[in-house]
Design a protein around this motif. Structure first.
Motif, PDB file in Angstrom:
ATOM      1  N   ASP A 167      13.782  -4.898  -5.125  1.00  0.00           N
ATOM      2  CA  ASP A 167      13.897  -3.494  -5.550  1.00  0.00           C
ATOM      3  C   ASP A 167      15.282  -2.893  -5.380  1.00  0.00           C
ATOM      4  OD1 ASP A 167      11.072  -3.275  -6.259  1.00  0.00           O
ATOM      5  OD2 ASP A 167      10.709  -3.331  -4.095  1.00  0.00           O
ATOM      6  N   ASP A 168      16.295  -3.711  -5.182  1.00  0.00           N
ATOM      7  CA  ASP A 168      17.664  -3.189  -5.183  1.00  0.00           C
ATOM      8  C   ASP A 168      18.035  -2.735  -6.591  1.00  0.00           C
ATOM      9  OD1 ASP A 168      18.008  -3.736  -2.492  1.00  0.00           O
ATOM     10  OD2 ASP A 168      18.963  -5.681  -2.840  1.00  0.00           O
ATOM     11  N   VAL A 169      18.775  -1.635  -6.671  1.00  0.00           N
ATOM     12  CA  VAL A 169      19.245  -1.114  -7.951  1.00  0.00           C
ATOM     13  C   VAL A 169      20.749  -0.879  -7.843  1.00  0.00           C
ATOM     14  CG1 VAL A 169      19.106   0.759  -9.643  1.00  0.00           C
ATOM     15  CG2 VAL A 169      17.032  -0.024  -8.468  1.00  0.00           C
ATOM     16  N   ALA A 228      24.348   0.121  -9.896  1.00  0.00           N
ATOM     17  CA  ALA A 228      24.918   0.779 -11.070  1.00  0.00           C
ATOM     18  C   ALA A 228      26.077  -0.032 -11.647  1.00  0.00           C
ATOM     19  CB  ALA A 228      25.379   2.186 -10.703  1.00  0.00           C
ATOM     20  N   ARG A 239      20.278   1.260  -2.971  1.00  0.00           N
ATOM     21  CA  ARG A 239      20.863   1.821  -4.184  1.00  0.00           C
ATOM     22  C   ARG A 239      22.378   1.782  -4.058  1.00  0.00           C
ATOM     23  NH1 ARG A 239      16.337   1.026  -5.037  1.00  0.00           N
ATOM     24  NH2 ARG A 239      14.773   2.374  -6.027  1.00  0.00           N
ATOM     25  N   GLY A 279      25.970   2.739  -6.009  1.00  0.00           N
ATOM     26  CA  GLY A 279      26.496   3.606  -7.052  1.00  0.00           C
ATOM     27  C   GLY A 279      27.544   2.951  -7.935  1.00  0.00           C
ATOM     28  N   ARG A 291      16.623   0.453   2.044  1.00  0.00           N
ATOM     29  CA  ARG A 291      16.418   1.843   1.630  1.00  0.00           C
ATOM     30  C   ARG A 291      17.609   2.743   1.939  1.00  0.00           C
ATOM     31  NH1 ARG A 291      11.771   0.110   3.811  1.00  0.00           N
ATOM     32  NH2 ARG A 291      12.086   1.228   5.770  1.00  0.00           N
ATOM     33  N   SER A 318      21.642   3.974   0.654  1.00  0.00           N
ATOM     34  CA  SER A 318      22.404   4.108  -0.585  1.00  0.00           C
ATOM     35  C   SER A 318      23.902   4.119  -0.314  1.00  0.00           C
ATOM     36  CB  SER A 318      22.001   5.383  -1.339  1.00  0.00           C
ATOM     37  OG  SER A 318      22.359   6.527  -0.606  1.00  0.00           O
ATOM     38  N   ASP A 369      23.325   6.252   4.749  1.00  0.00           N
ATOM     39  CA  ASP A 369      23.842   6.453   3.399  1.00  0.00           C
ATOM     40  C   ASP A 369      25.348   6.718   3.425  1.00  0.00           C
ATOM     41  OD1 ASP A 369      21.242   6.217   2.557  1.00  0.00           O
ATOM     42  OD2 ASP A 369      20.964   8.366   2.162  1.00  0.00           O
TER      43      ASP A 369
END
Length: 218
Positions: free
Chosen positions: A139-141, A143, A159, A161, A175, A177, A193
């Motif tokens: 589930d890593d996303v 950009a 996540r 960026g 979890r 970012s 984060d």
């Protein structure tokens, strides 16, 4: 076999060249680089054909931007777009040994080198670069234009960026970012984060400033 032009006669481009030769996916026509001193020479047996803007003239070749910095890759992609190089012209190069589980997605123009691991439902944007030994967990996303140096590890649900840069052997807790254009230093352990544009280093990682990528942490 489709022709491929590598943008930037960099160390990354040489690694991509070796990967492509192993896979046989493309026939590398050569490099394009704005350094006039490189024009006409061979790099690992492939010629430097001319400046970057010449990519617009090779209408039937795929292109791949092989610059280590995500900011630099974005600048070149924007520049080529202004010359009519469409997104569909960009190749994606994945080392033959990299396993692609069902549910993982990789954007155009991305580069995944040897021993990159994707576990489940990983999403990578366009023009992402993952050096050898990078681990993306479930589930890593990620950009567009993000860069991962060798040995970087992401926990699940992370996540990343746009054009963020993570240094060699850094790790990011699940979890968490990393903001756009942020930099994580070599060997850093990110537990919280990271805001957009900041540079974090250390174990645990902490902020040391703003202003983008610093070579000291590559």
């Amino acid at each position: 076999m489709s022709e491929l032009l590598l943008i930037g006669a960099s160390g990354l481009a040489r690694e991509v060249l070796a990967t492509v030769r192993s896979s046989g996916q493309y026939d590398v026509a050569g490099f394009l680089d704005d350094d006039e001193e490189l024009s006409g020479i061979d790099v690992d047996g492939a010629p430097v054909l001319g400046p970057v803007d010449d990519a617009a003239d090779y209408l039937h070749a795929f292109v791949l931007v092989c610059l280590e910095s995500g900011r630099a890759r974005k600048t070149v992609v924007d520049r080529l777009a202004s010359l009519g190089v469409a997104p569909m012209r960009y190749a994606t190069v994945i080392d033959p040994a990299v396993r692609m589980p069902e549910g993982c997605r990789i954007g155009r123009g991305s580069i995944l080198l040897q021993n990159v691991t994707l576990t489940a439902s990983v999403t990578l944007g366009s023009h992402v670069v993952a050096m050898p030994g990078v681990t993306f967990t479930h589930d890593d996303v990620v950009a567009d234009f993000a860069t991962f140096a060798a040995g970087t590890s992401l926990g699940g649900g992370v996540r990343i960026g746009r054009a963020a840069s993570l240094g060699m052997n850094s790790s990011v807790r699940e979890r968490t970012s990393i903001g756009s254009y942020a930099t994580v230093g070599m060997g850093a352990a990110v537990l919280n984060d990271v805001p957009e544009g900041e540079t974090w280093v250390g174990v645990p990682a902490h902020a040391v400033g703003r202003g983008g990528f610093n070579r000291a942490f590559a």
